[in-house]
Write a protein that holds these residues in place. Structure first.
Motif, short mmCIF file in Angstrom:
data_model
loop_
_atom_site.label_atom_id
_atom_site.label_comp_id
_atom_site.label_asym_id
_atom_site.label_seq_id
_atom_site.Cartn_x
_atom_site.Cartn_y
_atom_site.Cartn_z
N GLU A 32 3.53 -16.09 -5.42
CA GLU A 32 1.91 -16.31 -5.32
C GLU A 32 0.60 -16.97 -5.99
O GLU A 32 1.32 -17.38 -7.80
N LEU A 79 -3.33 -16.83 -5.94
CA LEU A 79 -4.62 -16.19 -6.00
C LEU A 79 -4.75 -14.60 -6.46
O LEU A 79 -5.12 -14.18 -6.62
N THR A 80 -3.41 -13.69 -5.40
CA THR A 80 -2.90 -12.46 -6.02
C THR A 80 -2.60 -12.20 -7.47
O THR A 80 -2.50 -11.37 -7.73
N TYR A 106 -0.01 -19.16 -10.84
CA TYR A 106 -1.27 -20.02 -10.36
C TYR A 106 -2.28 -21.37 -10.89
O TYR A 106 -2.55 -21.48 -10.25
N ALA A 135 -9.93 -16.84 -4.45
CA ALA A 135 -10.67 -15.35 -4.76
C ALA A 135 -12.02 -16.01 -5.15
O ALA A 135 -12.67 -14.18 -5.45
N VAL A 154 -7.89 -18.42 2.17
CA VAL A 154 -6.21 -18.19 2.26
C VAL A 154 -5.42 -18.61 3.32
O VAL A 154 -5.73 -19.04 4.42
N ARG A 160 -13.73 -11.10 -4.72
CA ARG A 160 -13.15 -11.37 -5.77
C ARG A 160 -11.97 -10.22 -5.72
O ARG A 160 -10.99 -10.81 -4.81
N GLU A 161 -12.22 -8.88 -6.05
CA GLU A 161 -10.73 -8.36 -5.83
C GLU A 161 -10.17 -7.49 -4.07
O GLU A 161 -9.89 -8.06 -4.02
N ARG A 177 -8.47 -10.75 -2.44
CA ARG A 177 -7.26 -10.39 -3.57
C ARG A 177 -6.06 -9.58 -2.95
O ARG A 177 -5.36 -9.43 -2.26
N THR A 199 -5.54 -10.02 0.72
CA THR A 199 -4.51 -11.29 1.54
C THR A 199 -2.99 -10.90 0.81
O THR A 199 -2.47 -11.14 1.79
#
Length: 163
Positions: A22, A24-25, A50, A100, A113, A135-136, A139, A142
């Motif tokens: 992972e 962005l998540t 990240y 994100a 993505v 953003r949330e 995520r 995704t």
């Protein structure tokens, strides 16, 4: 959308496992799988890479690819998926990388993505998304799309091997 419980059930029925890579998540994908009781029967683990340099250091994403394309690219997602499957000794690797927000990254707009699944025999399945929203929301969508992509791969493999 398919749920994580169904994907884990498919994996168990195929005597297969999955590991996640992972970006962005930030752990949401692994959390989705591990929220299911009995997940340890098919979920091996994961890497939250990240930072771009960790994609190379932990998952063997080629440095020249990262330098040339940045972290948000379909080939990066594919390399992440292969790398995490190898690292965690899993049948399948599932990877997500993207933007994100709130700002663009590597010249890619927010909501870009890339998803990838690596499987037996070096097979790779990819999906690109252009998501909108907060953003949330990006995520969470995704994670939903990644679980759905893996489900599709597993279902197609079941049909191929069912006679």
């Amino acid at each position: 959308m398919v749920g994580a419980a169904e994907v884990l059930s498919l994996l168990v029925r195929q005597a297969a496992t999955v590991a996640v890579a992972e970006s962005l998540t930030g752990g949401l994908l692994g959390a989705r799988f591990t929220s299911v009781s009995g997940a340890s029967k098919a979920f091996r683990g994961g890497v939250i890479s990240y930072a771009t340099d960790l994609k190379h250091a932990l998952l063997d994403v080629p440095e020249d690819l990262l330098r040339r394309e940045g972290a948000v690219h379909p080939d990066v997602a594919a390399a992440m998926a292969s790398g995490v499957a190898r690292l965690c000794e899993a049948t399948y690797g599932l990877a997500v990388t993207g933007v994100a927000g709130p700002e663009p990254q590597d010249g890619k707009p927010v909501g870009t993505v890339h998803l990838a699944v690596s499987g037996p025999g070096g097979q790779i399945w990819r999906k690109q998304l252009s998501l909108e929203g907060s953003r949330e929301r990006i995520r969470v969508e995704t994670v939903d799309e990644a679980v759905d992509l893996l489900a599709g791969v597993l279902k197609s493999n079941t049909r191929e091997h069912s006679g």
